[in-house]
Design a protein around this motif. Structure first.
Motif, mmCIF file in Angstrom:
data_model
loop_
_atom_site.group_PDB
_atom_site.id
_atom_site.type_symbol
_atom_site.label_atom_id
_atom_site.label_comp_id
_atom_site.label_asym_id
_atom_site.label_seq_id
_atom_site.Cartn_x
_atom_site.Cartn_y
_atom_site.Cartn_z
ATOM 1 N N GLY A 158 -4.521 1.301 3.590
ATOM 2 C CA GLY A 158 -3.496 0.388 4.051
ATOM 3 C C GLY A 158 -3.632 0.092 5.512
ATOM 4 O O GLY A 158 -3.435 -1.037 5.969
ATOM 5 N N SER A 201 1.471 2.053 -3.446
ATOM 6 C CA SER A 201 0.297 2.602 -4.118
ATOM 7 C C SER A 201 0.108 4.056 -3.752
ATOM 8 O O SER A 201 -0.188 4.894 -4.597
ATOM 9 C CB SER A 201 -0.944 1.806 -3.730
ATOM 10 O OG SER A 201 -0.713 0.441 -3.881
ATOM 11 N N LYS A 212 -8.667 -1.082 -2.505
ATOM 12 C CA LYS A 212 -7.599 -0.417 -3.242
ATOM 13 C C LYS A 212 -7.954 -0.217 -4.704
ATOM 14 O O LYS A 212 -7.554 0.755 -5.327
ATOM 15 C CB LYS A 212 -6.312 -1.228 -3.130
ATOM 16 C CG LYS A 212 -5.685 -1.099 -1.766
ATOM 17 C CD LYS A 212 -4.426 -1.931 -1.636
ATOM 18 C CE LYS A 212 -3.288 -1.300 -2.383
ATOM 19 N NZ LYS A 212 -2.035 -2.027 -2.127
ATOM 20 N N PHE A 258 -5.053 6.245 0.372
ATOM 21 C CA PHE A 258 -4.361 4.962 0.232
ATOM 22 C C PHE A 258 -3.748 4.513 1.534
ATOM 23 O O PHE A 258 -3.813 3.345 1.908
ATOM 24 C CB PHE A 258 -3.282 5.060 -0.851
ATOM 25 C CG PHE A 258 -3.770 4.667 -2.196
ATOM 26 C CD1 PHE A 258 -4.002 5.626 -3.167
ATOM 27 C CD2 PHE A 258 -4.022 3.340 -2.489
ATOM 28 C CE1 PHE A 258 -4.462 5.256 -4.422
ATOM 29 C CE2 PHE A 258 -4.487 2.982 -3.741
ATOM 30 C CZ PHE A 258 -4.713 3.933 -4.704
ATOM 31 N N THR A 266 0.810 -1.232 0.000
ATOM 32 C CA THR A 266 0.000 0.000 0.000
ATOM 33 C C THR A 266 0.837 1.272 0.000
ATOM 34 O O THR A 266 0.462 2.229 -0.679
ATOM 35 C CB THR A 266 -0.970 -0.011 1.190
ATOM 36 O OG1 THR A 266 -1.632 -1.263 1.194
ATOM 37 C CG2 THR A 266 -1.970 1.108 1.059
ATOM 38 N N ASN A 295 -8.748 -7.039 1.676
ATOM 39 C CA ASN A 295 -9.015 -5.847 0.870
ATOM 40 C C ASN A 295 -10.487 -5.676 0.565
ATOM 41 O O ASN A 295 -10.912 -4.651 0.082
ATOM 42 C CB ASN A 295 -8.276 -5.955 -0.492
ATOM 43 C CG ASN A 295 -6.790 -5.766 -0.326
ATOM 44 O OD1 ASN A 295 -6.273 -5.846 0.759
ATOM 45 N ND2 ASN A 295 -6.120 -5.519 -1.425
#
Lengths: 101, 163, 666
Positions: free
Chosen positions: C361, C251, C316, C357, C248, C370
């Motif tokens: 996470g 990301s 995500k 994000f 994460t 997720n």
């Protein structure tokens, strides 16, 4: 007489001697034929001496030496013949062919 | 006259030569050889080579022919039958010998010889002796050495083993 | 400090080198080395910005420092820095988000066997991104462009034991590569037709009219290709959702705030190529072909991505599509000529998206899933996460007075000359608000759907929550620099051509707020109050739902149309090649064998033949010849006689005479 006669005579004698060497089987006969040829040569020499250079003696000297050498050669030849006879009990020239292949 | 003598001697030579090469008995051949040699000596005389004729008789007839006769006697079976004296080449040998004669005569007759007109020199013996000792002394000596060698050679060849 | 701005990228580079070569075994040291380097870079960036703001000149501050690497008459390659307000803003963005992510990673990646390597990659990425932002020519920027792509690949596939992760890394790299191809062709065209890579030189040539028309459009569109790839615009957007396989923090950093922003940054930087005649544009609003291309693609992307985000369930993935959509927004704005708007939105979006994000996470870290369908009611257990997340969600939805409100309004405003675009942008805004709050309600509120996961959930450690709070603050206030009533706000600092004056548009503000609130309201009704059933909606619109859920089948389309044929072609070529090579090798071997056999035969038979032949001939000849040696004297004499006759005859014949004559003998 003319030179040609003597030369012819010598030629005939030579040929006879050659024939004898070719033909005879007895080794001594061959040697005798050889003597004939020597004599033919001698006749030639002397004839040439007589007709071409009568003043000189070169031909005759030559002939003397031929005689001497012929004699020596006959000696040795006959010694060999005797030796062959002693070993093989024959003197047949046709059977003396050890140098055959 | 000269011609007659010549032809006589010539006849003797040729006939005795023919005899030498064709007779079965080797002893007879030897005898005819002697006759031939004598005749040749006669020819020599006709050619004004007297000394040579003498030498011929002395050496050839007196030594060589005798030698040959001795050899014959040592090596042939005189008492026995005579073996065949000639081999298989008589015909071709005769043929070629004839050709030889003819070619020799032909070539000789076609050759130009420069003949001289002078008379032969007399006293050939004296002259020959002089020549042998002066001009031809080297061959003379050499030939004597040769004779010596021949002599020794013949002795060595012909002697019996162990001697 | 301004002259030393080039040091800023070098700090994380130094950290990267140090970690790779020296401190790798010591995890704590490696991570702190990275954090310190990025913190220093952050501080330096702030100083740079402050100094730049303080700069008191007629023109805005501009600095170019370069040194030539290759300098021929026809060709020049340089490495250089271009520092201007927009670059300074980007420096802040990159370093701030990087700092937050690095600190966050201390907690998130704790216990990972490749902990040091992660920080090394992060440092390398920061270096690449900072270099990209500061580059002054196309060649140099391309180097960093590729570096950023590389680090993205490395980080996406960080957990490479998972096949999906390594596949995702590959997909990202290859997809962006396709875009990079366009960029490369643009570079080549520049080298061929323009003769320079330097931004300023190129812009000068454009202004002077040396480059124009078709060539300019072509170059601009090709550059945009690169941006399409990197910023995950349609049709090269497919890699970004898959890139969520990475950790994460990755990301957050790369695929929310920075790397994907590189495309936007590039287009903004090179806007002159898209809209060369700025004066005319300001007057008439007429757009060029390349600008239209950018705007349309931006619009389509934002709409498409937002629609897909409506129905997905992976937290995500929703955020990823949201990113794609927001990037589309920025592209659209830039295409419309809204330099200030697009860059401003990039600025604010970096903060709240990365916050989203990191928050996600945090949630994943707590419940180990997720899937939002397995979450619910987490607000009770993860207070800080929930609060920061909600703030970010409000910001992205465009609620007054958060940062997203101001930047979104700018974007929508930049399209005022093109009502269609405005309407679609508002629709997207509605969707954004909706799916964001659907996400919030399903994750943090309601009854926990997976009791086991819920029980084990705990608030994240401080290393993770501190960055969240930090970014949340920024999400609120960062946008205040762009408030329209400000005299010397963002618009007077970062602009293209002429200083931008933002007119406060009350009507626009009202409309956008209404749209956002309705989106939130709908989500509230569907997912909190459950008065409208989501399932029923899904059933009623089943075909649309399926289409959206399968992402418009774009991936499948690519797979069938491009990937499978390529594989088939590759296999075919391989087998063809293989057969030819094998064939050639075998043929060669066979020919050699044949040749050697032939040679052997020749050797044996001919040479043997010759040698044996010689022997045989000699033997035969001697076999014949020896018969001549009868050993009999008489035979030899016969030959002699024959010869004698011959000689005698010859001597008389003319033959010899003739021979003698010839020889000169008489």
């Amino acid at each position: 007489m003319e030179l040609m006669h003597y030369l012819t005579l010598a030629a005939i004698l030579f040929s006879i001697g050659f024939y004898g060497i070719l033909t005879r089987r007895n080794a001594i006969a061959i040697l005798m034929s050889l003597e004939l040829m020597f004599n033919a040569a001698n006749i030639n020499l002397v004839a040439f001496n007589r007709f071409t250079t009568p003043d000189g003696f070169t031909g005759q000297i030559f002939a003397i030496f031929v005689v001497v050498v012929a004699a020596a050669e006959a000696t040795v030849g006959l010694a060999i013949v005797i030796l062959i006879y002693r070993n093989w009990r024959h003197i047949d020239a046709d059977r003396v062919n050890l140098l055959k292949w | 006259m000269e011609q007659v003598v010549f032809y006589l001697f010539a006849f003797l030579i040729i006939s005795s030569a023919l005899a030498v090469v064709s007779l079965k008995n080797i002893f007879h051949c030897a005898l005819f050889l002697v006759l031939c040699l004598f005749s040749v000596a006669g020819i020599f005389v006709m050619l004004h080579a007297e000394f040579l004729a003498a030498v011929q008789i002395l050496i050839y007839v007196g030594a060589v022919a005798i030698l040959i006769i001795f050899a014959i006697m040592l090596t042939s079976k005189l008492a026995g039958r005579d073996p065949i004296m000639t081999n298989e080449m008589t015909f071709i040998g005769a043929f070629l010998a004839l050709i030889l004669v003819f070619s020799l005569v032909y070539s000789l007759s076609n050759t130009f010889f420069r003949l001289a007109d002078t008379e032969p020199a007399p006293q050939s013996t004296l002259e020959l002796g002089k020549l042998l000792m002066t001009e031809f002394v080297l061959p003379f000596e050499l030939v004597s050495v040769l004779l010596l060698a021949a002599l020794i050679g013949a002795i060595i060849i012909a002697r019996r083993e162990g001697n | 400090m301004l002259e030393k701005a080039f040091i800023i990228p070098l700090l994380p580079l130094f950290a990267f080198v140090a970690i790779v070569f020296f401190t790798h075994p010591r995890e704590k040291l490696s991570s702190w080395l990275a954090i310190i380097s990025i913190a220093a870079a952050w501080v330096m960036s702030i100083v740079v910005l402050v100094e730049m703001l303080a700069y008191d000149g007629a023109q805005p501050y501009r600095l170019e420092q370069a040194f030539d690497v290759i300098n021929f008459a026809s060709f020049r390659l340089e490495f250089g820095i271009w520092l201007d307000p927009w670059a300074a803003i980007m420096l802040i963005v990159v370093t701030t988000v990087s700092l937050a992510v690095y600190v966050y990673s201390l907690g998130y990646m704790h216990g990972d066997p490749r902990f040091s390597r992660f920080f090394a990659y992060l440092a390398l990425f920061s270096f690449s991104m900072l270099g990209l932002v500061l580059a002054n020519n196309f060649f140099f920027i391309f180097i960093f462009w590729e570096l950023v792509g590389l680090t993205s690949y490395l980080l996406i596939g960080f957990w490479y034991e998972k096949k999906s992760a390594s596949d995702a890394g590959k997909k990202a790299f290859i997809t962006t590569r396709i875009g990079d191809l366009g960029f490369l062709v643009a570079l080549m065209m520049m080298a061929m037709f323009v003769g320079t890579f330097n931004f300023q030189e190129i812009f000068a040539k454009v202004a002077a009219g040396h480059i124009s028309g078709g060539l300019l459009t072509a170059i601009a569109i090709l550059i945009f290709c690169g941006a399409v790839g990197k910023s995950a615009q349609f049709p090269l957007h497919v890699w970004l959702p898959d890139a969520m396989e990475g950790p994460t923090p990755v990301s957050a950093l790369i695929h929310a705030a920075t790397m994907v922003a590189a495309g936007v940054y590039l287009v903004a930087r090179t806007l002159t190529l898209f809209l060369p005649d700025w004066h005319t544009f300001v007057e008439t609003g007429a757009l060029t072909t390349s600008a239209w291309t950018v705007a349309w693609i931006g619009l389509v992307t934002s709409l498409m991505a937002a629609s897909i985000a409506l129905v997905h369930n992976d937290i995500k993935r929703i955020l990823a599509y949201s990113t794609v959509s927001q990037l589309g927004y920025m592209m659209m704005a830039l295409g419309m000529g809204g330099f200030t708007a697009g860059t401003f939105h990039l600025f604010t979006h970096a903060f709240f998206k990365s916050l989203l994000f990191l928050g996600a996470g945090s949630v994943i870290h707590a419940v180990h899933t997720n899937d939002i369908r397995e979450m619910g009611g987490l607000s009770g257990k993860m207070k800080i996460t929930t609060m920061t997340f909600i703030i970010a969600a409000l910001s992205i939805s465009g609620i007054f007075p958060l940062s997203g409100f101001w930047s979104k309004d700018e974007i929508i405003g930049s399209a005022y000359r093109h009502p269609f675009f405005m309407v679609v942008a508002l629709i997207v805004a509605f969707m954004t608000a909706f799916y964001m709050f659907r996400l919030c309600f399903l994750t943090f509120f309601g009854i926990p759907r997976d009791r086991g996961k819920y029980d084990r959930a705990l608030e994240s450690p401080r290393s993770m929550t501190l960055p969240l709070i930090f970014l949340a603050v920024l999400s609120v206030v960062a946008g205040w620099v762009g408030i329209p009533w400000l005299k010397h706000g963002y618009a007077s600092f970062v602009y293209h051509g002429y200083p931008h004056h933002v007119e406060p548009n009350i009507l626009l503000m009202a409309v956008s707020t209404a749209v956002a609130l309705s989106g939130i309201g709908l989500a509230y009704l569907m997912y909190y109050k459950k008065s409208i059933s989501a399932e029923a909606m899904g059933e009623r619109f089943k075909p649309i739902y399926t289409l959206l859920y399968n992402k418009y089948y774009i991936d499948e389309f690519y797979d069938h149309v491009i990937i499978k044929p390529t594989h088939a072609l590759a296999r075919f070529l391989w087998s063809f090649d293989d057969r030819i090579i094998d064939g050639l090798v075998n043929l060669h071997a066979k020919v050699t064998l044949l040749l050697s056999t032939v040679k052997y035969w020749i050797d044996v038979y001919i040479i043997d033949g010759i040698v044996n032949g010689l022997g045989i001939v000699t033997d035969a000849a001697s076999g014949v010849m020896r018969l001549l040696q009868t050993g009999r004297l008489a035979h030899y004499l016969l030959v002699v006689l024959f010869g004698l006759i011959l000689i005698v005859l010859l001597s008389t014949s003319n033959l010899l005479n003739w021979a003698f004559l010839e020889a000169g003998i008489k």
